[in-house]
Design a protein around this motif. Structure first.
Motif, PDB file in Angstrom:
ATOM      1  N   TYR A 204      13.248  29.668 -86.523  1.00 44.63           N
ATOM      2  CA  TYR A 204      13.609  28.209 -86.265  1.00 44.63           C
ATOM      3  C   TYR A 204      15.034  28.054 -85.501  1.00 44.63           C
ATOM      4  CZ  TYR A 204      14.753  23.425 -87.471  1.00 44.63           C
ATOM      5  OH  TYR A 204      14.881  21.875 -87.396  1.00 44.63           O
ATOM      6  N   ILE A 205      16.025  28.857 -85.837  1.00 38.70           N
ATOM      7  CA  ILE A 205      17.134  28.752 -85.276  1.00 38.70           C
ATOM      8  C   ILE A 205      17.253  29.418 -83.733  1.00 38.70           C
ATOM      9  CG2 ILE A 205      19.651  29.329 -85.339  1.00 38.70           C
ATOM     10  CD1 ILE A 205      19.293  29.079 -88.563  1.00 38.70           C
ATOM     11  N   SER A 209      15.995  27.616 -79.849  1.00 34.30           N
ATOM     12  CA  SER A 209      16.992  27.268 -78.961  1.00 34.30           C
ATOM     13  C   SER A 209      16.902  27.666 -77.455  1.00 34.30           C
ATOM     14  CB  SER A 209      18.196  28.089 -79.460  1.00 34.30           C
ATOM     15  OG  SER A 209      18.077  29.610 -79.018  1.00 34.30           O
ATOM     16  N   ILE A 210      15.662  28.110 -77.187  1.00 34.29           N
ATOM     17  CA  ILE A 210      15.502  28.601 -75.851  1.00 34.29           C
ATOM     18  C   ILE A 210      14.526  27.854 -75.178  1.00 34.29           C
ATOM     19  CG2 ILE A 210      16.431  31.102 -76.196  1.00 34.29           C
ATOM     20  CD1 ILE A 210      13.459  31.864 -76.418  1.00 34.29           C
ATOM     21  N   ASP A 211      14.533  27.956 -73.815  1.00 35.82           N
ATOM     22  CA  ASP A 211      13.294  27.005 -73.189  1.00 35.82           C
ATOM     23  C   ASP A 211      12.147  27.564 -73.163  1.00 35.82           C
ATOM     24  OD1 ASP A 211      12.929  29.163 -71.075  1.00 35.82           O
ATOM     25  OD2 ASP A 211      14.677  28.336 -69.918  1.00 35.82           O
ATOM     26  N   ASP A 212      10.973  26.783 -72.800  1.00 33.90           N
ATOM     27  CA  ASP A 212       9.682  27.222 -73.104  1.00 33.90           C
ATOM     28  C   ASP A 212       9.283  28.534 -72.312  1.00 33.90           C
ATOM     29  OD1 ASP A 212       9.182  25.048 -74.426  1.00 33.90           O
ATOM     30  OD2 ASP A 212       8.539  23.917 -72.855  1.00 33.90           O
ATOM     31  N   GLU A 213       9.775  28.818 -70.805  1.00 37.86           N
ATOM     32  CA  GLU A 213       9.473  29.834 -70.108  1.00 37.86           C
ATOM     33  C   GLU A 213       9.878  31.336 -70.990  1.00 37.86           C
ATOM     34  OE1 GLU A 213      10.050  31.875 -65.818  1.00 37.86           O
ATOM     35  OE2 GLU A 213      10.997  29.872 -66.280  1.00 37.86           O
ATOM     36  N   ARG A 234       8.040  26.077 -83.749  1.00 39.13           N
ATOM     37  CA  ARG A 234       8.351  25.460 -82.581  1.00 39.13           C
ATOM     38  C   ARG A 234       8.088  23.984 -82.432  1.00 39.13           C
ATOM     39  NH1 ARG A 234      11.575  27.066 -78.229  1.00 39.13           N
ATOM     40  NH2 ARG A 234      10.896  26.522 -76.313  1.00 39.13           N
ATOM     41  N   LYS A 235       7.019  23.512 -83.221  1.00 41.08           N
ATOM     42  CA  LYS A 235       6.765  21.984 -83.376  1.00 41.08           C
ATOM     43  C   LYS A 235       7.824  21.100 -84.164  1.00 41.08           C
ATOM     44  CE  LYS A 235       1.832  23.030 -83.422  1.00 41.08           C
ATOM     45  NZ  LYS A 235       0.589  22.900 -84.453  1.00 41.08           N
ATOM     46  N   LEU A 236       8.653  21.820 -84.784  1.00 43.95           N
ATOM     47  CA  LEU A 236       9.699  21.219 -85.616  1.00 43.95           C
ATOM     48  C   LEU A 236      11.174  21.270 -84.590  1.00 43.95           C
ATOM     49  CD1 LEU A 236       9.312  22.951 -89.044  1.00 43.95           C
ATOM     50  CD2 LEU A 236       8.547  20.603 -88.323  1.00 43.95           C
ATOM     51  N   ARG A 237      10.749  21.617 -83.379  1.00 42.64           N
ATOM     52  CA  ARG A 237      12.115  21.603 -82.567  1.00 42.64           C
ATOM     53  C   ARG A 237      12.720  20.530 -82.356  1.00 42.64           C
ATOM     54  NH1 ARG A 237      12.298  23.915 -76.353  1.00 42.64           N
ATOM     55  NH2 ARG A 237      14.245  24.035 -75.863  1.00 42.64           N
ATOM     56  N   GLY A 238      13.916  20.258 -82.616  1.00 40.31           N
ATOM     57  CA  GLY A 238      14.581  18.814 -82.407  1.00 40.31           C
ATOM     58  C   GLY A 238      14.380  17.774 -83.511  1.00 40.31           C
TER      59      GLY A 238
END
Length: 261
Positions: A204-205, A209-213, A234-238
């Motif tokens: 989660y943390i 914190s990193i981009d999709d690529e 990842r679905k909980l991002r943001g």
């Protein structure tokens, strides 16, 4: 870089000294390309196994039948060891930890309490995880020392959010695929041996914190279960996760003797 065979000798030497004093017999076990093993037979059996791909070293025990292990192995201590990042000092610390575990029931009880257990496996905590990240970010060493000196307990999630995440994100953004794949293997091992807090820190943390690529490159090396967990996180991002509200107790109306309310 410390050769893994040399590291294994260092780790095993302290345990061997302790077990030989107790009358255990050392048995020869041929190494292979997946693992290195040391075996000791006495009233019970002990074995030290280093899993090469996972960079994990474990101390196991099982019963003995007709002077042979019954192979119902139970893991009683687990450490990660990266021969490219760790030194003689880390190998010696692991060896001493294993030796302490077999010295007697009092020490074993302390060991279990200190490390925790999960389905027969020892679980590493956020402090252990933070110390492993020092191999990537040496400046964390002083920050860990400060945290331990100023707080009664190690604030794992807060420390990961404030100290590890920014460094992790910068490292990943500047790393090539080869470095990311190596990082992926280390994270998978740390996840596998970690407690629930460590698992959350990784999925989660840090990974969020990193981009999709970069995320795709790292998670492409994960096994199916970890990849699925990471994807769910990842679905909980943001999103802000609100604490669960306590449920209100149901109200019951007592019936009187004739069945009416």
């Amino acid at each position: 870089m410390l050769e893994i065979t040399k590291a294994f000798e260092i780790i095993n030497s302290k345990l061997e000294e302790e077990l030989l004093k107790k009358g255990f017999e050392k048995r020869s076990v041929a190494p292979n390309d997946k693992e290195i093993t040391a075996l000791y037979i006495g009233s019970v059996a002990y074995s030290v196994v280093y899993y090469i791909d996972k960079m994990r070293v474990v101390l196991r025990t099982c019963g003995v039948e007709e002077n042979e292990p019954d192979n119902s192995w139970k893991t009683i201590a687990t450490w990660l060891f990266d021969p490219e990042a760790d030194s003689v000092k880390e190998a010696e610390n692991i060896g001493e930890d294993f030796a302490e575990t077999v010295r007697g029931p009092k020490q074993l009880a302390v060991q279990k309490q200190k490390r925790g257990r999960r389905d027969g496996e020892a679980s590493s905590d956020p402090l252990f995880f933070a110390n492993r990240m020092v191999a990537y970010f040496p400046e964390l060493r002083d920050e860990i020392a400060y945290e331990k000196a100023h707080y009664s307990s190690f604030r794992g999630v807060t420390f990961a959010e404030e100290k590890i995440k920014p460094k992790f994100r910068d490292y990943v953004n500047g790393a090539g695929d080869k470095a990311l794949i190596k990082l992926s293997k280390n994270l998978a091992s740390l996840y596998d041996s970690g407690d629930l807090e460590v698992k959350g820190i990784i999925t989660y943390i840090l990974l969020n914190s990193i981009d999709d690529e970069k995320y795709e490159t790292i998670t492409s090396e994960f096994e199916k279960d970890l990849k699925k967990t990471a994807a769910a996180s990842r679905k909980l991002r943001g999103k802000k996760i609100k604490p669960e509200k306590p449920k209100k107790p149901k109200k019951y109306i007592a019936e009187n003797l004739n069945g009416t309310r």
